[in-house]
Design a protein around this motif. Sequence first.
Motif, PDB file in Angstrom:
ATOM      1  N   PHE A   1       1.860   1.828  -8.913  1.00  0.00           N
ATOM      2  CA  PHE A   1       0.610   1.754  -8.371  1.00  0.00           C
ATOM      3  C   PHE A   1       0.169   0.407  -7.721  1.00  0.00           C
ATOM      4  O   PHE A   1       0.544  -0.680  -8.358  1.00  0.00           O
ATOM      5  CB  PHE A   1      -0.605   1.769  -9.427  1.00  0.00           C
ATOM      6  N   VAL A   2      -0.209   0.251  -6.401  1.00  0.00           N
ATOM      7  CA  VAL A   2      -0.560  -1.094  -5.775  1.00  0.00           C
ATOM      8  C   VAL A   2      -1.465  -1.214  -5.143  1.00  0.00           C
ATOM      9  O   VAL A   2      -2.145  -0.012  -4.927  1.00  0.00           O
ATOM     10  CB  VAL A   2       0.802  -1.256  -4.720  1.00  0.00           C
ATOM     11  N   ASN A   3      -2.148  -2.296  -4.581  1.00  0.00           N
ATOM     12  CA  ASN A   3      -3.281  -2.366  -3.811  1.00  0.00           C
ATOM     13  C   ASN A   3      -3.124  -1.675  -2.363  1.00  0.00           C
ATOM     14  O   ASN A   3      -4.275  -1.501  -1.514  1.00  0.00           O
ATOM     15  CB  ASN A   3      -4.086  -3.696  -3.935  1.00  0.00           C
ATOM     16  N   SER A   4      -2.080  -1.828  -1.641  1.00  0.00           N
ATOM     17  CA  SER A   4      -1.559  -1.456  -0.522  1.00  0.00           C
ATOM     18  C   SER A   4      -0.506  -0.724  -0.389  1.00  0.00           C
ATOM     19  O   SER A   4       0.562  -1.660  -0.347  1.00  0.00           O
ATOM     20  CB  SER A   4      -2.012  -2.700   0.465  1.00  0.00           C
ATOM     21  N   LYS A   5      -0.452   0.196   0.259  1.00  0.00           N
ATOM     22  CA  LYS A   5       1.111   0.952   0.583  1.00  0.00           C
ATOM     23  C   LYS A   5       1.818   0.323   1.461  1.00  0.00           C
ATOM     24  O   LYS A   5       2.878   0.017   1.518  1.00  0.00           O
ATOM     25  CB  LYS A   5       0.888   2.249   0.748  1.00  0.00           C
TER      26      LYS A   5
END
Length: 443
Positions: free
Chosen positions: A401-405
Amino acid sequence: MRKHIVAIVGRPNVGKSTLFNALAGDKISIVKDTPGVTRDRIYADVNWLDKTFTMVDTGGIEPDSNDIILSQMREQAEIAIETADVIVFLTDVRQGLIDADAKVADMLRRSHKPVVLVVNKVDSFEKMMPDVYEFYNLGIGDPHPISAASRLGLGDMLDEVISHFDSEITEEEEEDDRPKVAIVGRPNVGKSSIINKLIGEDRVIVSDIAGTTRDAVDTDVKRNGKEYVFIDTAGLRRKSKIKEELERYSIIRTVAAVERADVVVMVIDASEEVAEQDAKIAGIAHDRGKGIIIVVNKWDAVEKNDKTIYEHTKKIREILSFMPYAEILFVSAKTGQRLNKLFDVIDMVIENQTLRVQTGVLNEIMAEAVAMQQPPTDKGKRLRLYYITQVAVKPPTFVIFVNSKELMHFSYTRYIENKIREAFGFRGTSLKFIIRERKEKED
């Protein structure tokens, strides 16, 4: 669970490739164009009504004469029949029903496999239905009118295709928990010889005579009380004016065998250069997330010095650079040299394919990796990695899970992968990463 295989069979110019591309669409790229590998667009995974199947295009034969037409068509249909669960038999409404269609229909009827008869190039259902009805004369069921080019009628055709999927076969295979090992590679690299040596008898006929052909064979092998199923794709040694087409069909067999396997043993010939065809075959196993062992056969025939193994390994790694995790084993089927080690490597690869790592441990590894190498930034925005967890095995699959793919570049994913491999090895198996975006919580 293995995917069903659907083969498109038919004469030249009836629109097999057009239909294949219409169904596969952009999904061809999902059968990842692995870096460094170019492949014929011959198979693709297709989704329809929550069913995913592997579709194979047997197309593109342009024979020189009528005699070759029938022999090539027969060969193509035989291989499709042998490997497919359902066959889509494509005909052409504009050319009408011709004698060659009837010959193919006879062959398909004898196969006792489900056949979906499809009539292509029907641009207007209203005007052309009388012409479509003519195909009832083939005696293999209702003709389904479509236009592959205009994408008309494809939904009804796919409904019919998936109605033939037999869940029982899949369940039976699921219950058989013996390790399944596919032996793949180019012709004459010694695939059958390896199996013969492992079982100690000539069960699979080995012959250098052009013209020998045989089916893919399943062989049960027992070692130290443990059973294995070896799937041999050795077939297809035939004289042909169109050698490339035969390579194409042998890829169909490879796809079918790889689909069923847990581990793929890719055999290459120590006395030959690693070829593009080897990369194609390896790419099929890599795309499907299988365990992979590269077996370099005929090692007894190579003149060696203290650098030989190192040089061979380096060449293999360069050409198959997209799968640095693959195990490499140098053997001789003729003398039996190191062949017994193959079982140990298979066991290790299966263990790695099914290895699960606890979420807490994964997050510790990721936090350490991020501290050692800061995530990339773009236009002042920095990538943030929140959380990692393993969601599947065969192959081990992780969600990050990340803030921006967009900021999660391939190279940083590879960096995280390398850190996980440093901790757990995962030798012989690819790892799959799914990147999910989670919006930052606002204060």
